[in-house]
Design a protein around this motif. Sequence first.
Motif, mmCIF file in Angstrom:
data_model
loop_
_atom_site.group_PDB
_atom_site.id
_atom_site.type_symbol
_atom_site.label_atom_id
_atom_site.label_comp_id
_atom_site.label_asym_id
_atom_site.label_seq_id
_atom_site.Cartn_x
_atom_site.Cartn_y
_atom_site.Cartn_z
ATOM 1 N N SER A 51 0.610 5.747 -0.772
ATOM 2 C CA SER A 51 0.429 4.295 -0.723
ATOM 3 C C SER A 51 1.312 3.587 -1.760
ATOM 4 O O SER A 51 1.832 2.498 -1.504
ATOM 5 N N PHE A 52 1.487 4.211 -2.906
ATOM 6 C CA PHE A 52 2.403 3.644 -3.912
ATOM 7 C C PHE A 52 3.813 3.523 -3.330
ATOM 8 O O PHE A 52 4.526 2.565 -3.601
ATOM 9 N N ALA A 53 4.206 4.530 -2.533
ATOM 10 C CA ALA A 53 5.545 4.522 -1.949
ATOM 11 C C ALA A 53 5.636 3.522 -0.807
ATOM 12 O O ALA A 53 6.593 2.758 -0.698
ATOM 13 N N LYS A 54 4.589 3.501 0.048
ATOM 14 C CA LYS A 54 4.646 2.668 1.255
ATOM 15 C C LYS A 54 4.516 1.182 0.964
ATOM 16 O O LYS A 54 5.150 0.359 1.585
ATOM 17 N N THR A 55 3.629 0.819 0.036
ATOM 18 C CA THR A 55 3.370 -0.607 -0.195
ATOM 19 C C THR A 55 3.828 -1.058 -1.578
ATOM 20 O O THR A 55 3.592 -2.191 -1.975
ATOM 21 N N GLY A 56 4.501 -0.163 -2.281
ATOM 22 C CA GLY A 56 4.875 -0.433 -3.673
ATOM 23 C C GLY A 56 5.773 -1.647 -3.869
ATOM 24 O O GLY A 56 5.583 -2.425 -4.789
ATOM 25 N N ALA B 215 0.676 -4.602 6.607
ATOM 26 C CA ALA B 215 1.659 -3.892 5.774
ATOM 27 C C ALA B 215 1.045 -3.428 4.446
ATOM 28 O O ALA B 215 1.773 -3.121 3.502
ATOM 29 N N GLY B 216 -0.272 -3.386 4.390
ATOM 30 C CA GLY B 216 -0.940 -2.895 3.174
ATOM 31 C C GLY B 216 -0.862 -3.858 1.998
ATOM 32 O O GLY B 216 -1.206 -3.503 0.884
ATOM 33 N N LEU B 217 -0.418 -5.091 2.248
ATOM 34 C CA LEU B 217 -0.226 -6.033 1.139
ATOM 35 C C LEU B 217 -1.400 -6.996 1.000
ATOM 36 O O LEU B 217 -2.070 -7.314 1.984
ATOM 37 N N VAL B 218 -1.611 -7.495 -0.222
ATOM 38 C CA VAL B 218 -2.726 -8.408 -0.493
ATOM 39 C C VAL B 218 -2.345 -9.826 -0.042
ATOM 40 O O VAL B 218 -2.207 -10.729 -0.856
ATOM 41 N N GLU B 219 -2.098 -9.996 1.255
ATOM 42 C CA GLU B 219 -1.606 -11.299 1.725
ATOM 43 C C GLU B 219 -2.255 -11.746 3.041
ATOM 44 O O GLU B 219 -2.866 -12.817 3.110
#
Lengths: 225, 297
Positions: A51-56, B215-219
């Motif tokens: 997850s660090f890599a994908k959404t970093g 996209a896994g983002l806090v948005e």
Amino acid sequence: MNETKSLFDVIGPVMVGPSSSHTAGAVRIGLLAGRIFGEVPQKVKFKLYNSFAKTGKGHGTDKGLLAGVLGMDVDNDSIKKVFNLAKKMNVEYSFEFFEDYNRHPNSVDITFEHENFPKMKISGISVGAGEIAITKINGYKFNISGDYDTLVLIYKDKPGMIYRVTSLLQNRYLNIASMHCDRNAKGKEASMGICLDGYVPDNIIDEINKMDDVYLIRKIEVLKK
Amino acid sequence: MTQITTFSEILETAHNKNKKLYEVCQEIEADVAEISQEEVRDKVKLILDSMKTAIKQGLKSSEKSESGMCGEDCAKLLKQYKKGSLFFTKVYQNVLTYSLATIEQNARMGKIAACPTAGSCGIVPSVIIAIAESLNVDEEIQINALITAGLIGKVVSNKLALAGAVAGCQSECGVAAAMAAAGLVELYGGNNEQILNAAALTLKNIMGLVCDPVAGLVEVPCVKRNAFLSIYSVTGAELALADIQSVIPIDEVVDAMKQVGLMMSPKLKESSEAGLATTPTGLKITEELAKKWNEDI
């Protein structure tokens, strides 16, 4: 270990967004790892996993990690501009991204280099809500969360080392909250991580440093909340 | 004083001592951290100040986030309010814009106070600060309200990790809304029972809220969800202040939330493997961002 939360675990921390695990957590991993290396590195390499890599990128995990290594805390307004700052400080940095589901979802390996000091590889994980842990130093298992003042030692594996170190602490009435030991092979190198309820005076570090066969000692102060 | 882990315990302690919940909470906090109650309040004041700063900065900005998915909504709403009101009175307008201002600051890597998390940082400050301004409530009472909000989050977190990955968005924005509702009751001068009812009523109505960020983002959907739940939490306070009670006591509501959180598929808990994240548009945005960021490296 699951201690009851503080009020300030739920209101605060004051931090640069957007994510407590992927931004603030990244800063805190960088900060602890940087303190363990003990110097501003000339070169630092980050390997981000899962997850660090994908959404970093979108979470500023890359910026957070580097900012931490350069000594910035989670509420530093300059985190966003850390790439420029690193260039000014002549710190060379790089990021690589991997998928490896044997690793924690939010994990990173950081390699520190400086011409005057041995190269170090430090791994960390972000476990949620800004809480983190340093899990490996130069291949040895540790569990350093920054919640306590912590002593980190790498030394020659031989009888009596744990006793010698802990008796020094006992003489100063320093209480041990938790302790973690590991080694690569019998008689080779071993590691010790000791979390303490209280500040470790510098002269203890000096005394441990004077012992034979201590290869590395660091005093890691508790991370500000 | 020892730590308290359930709402019924803290209510009983407050009742026996004839104190408000925030007083009991600051007492415990001071004891555990080995500092004075004044120091606890000073720390809360610093957080309150940083919340106000985040609002101020957010109201002035329309800078987009790194992904480009958000950052302009607060400015759009302010533009509309300059032209005239829609349905909300001034105080509700401020709740909405303060909420968006804060959460958009978060998305553009600005400084915020997590409350309880970064992804839910707009809810508590917008409600407490906008309504305190409108009622002309002094700072000490705002601090009481913020401690009350914190108490709710703290007791819930003893049972349930406040993380979307553990129990979905109900444990982030949902808990933030309950905190805001309880804080607002304190701000208005409500009693201890009303405070806990506000939190219980609010929690019951967001139970099962999923965490499915694009996209896994806090948005997306987090930014607008903060705005929605800020207004929603005022409803919780409004009902509770009329002595409307939660039929299910708050401790049982939290247990139920935990149960629901555990039953929820991991795909709906921050992993972006279902829900909005895997809609055709969600997937398209995810692919485009991955491509853009790969080229950057």
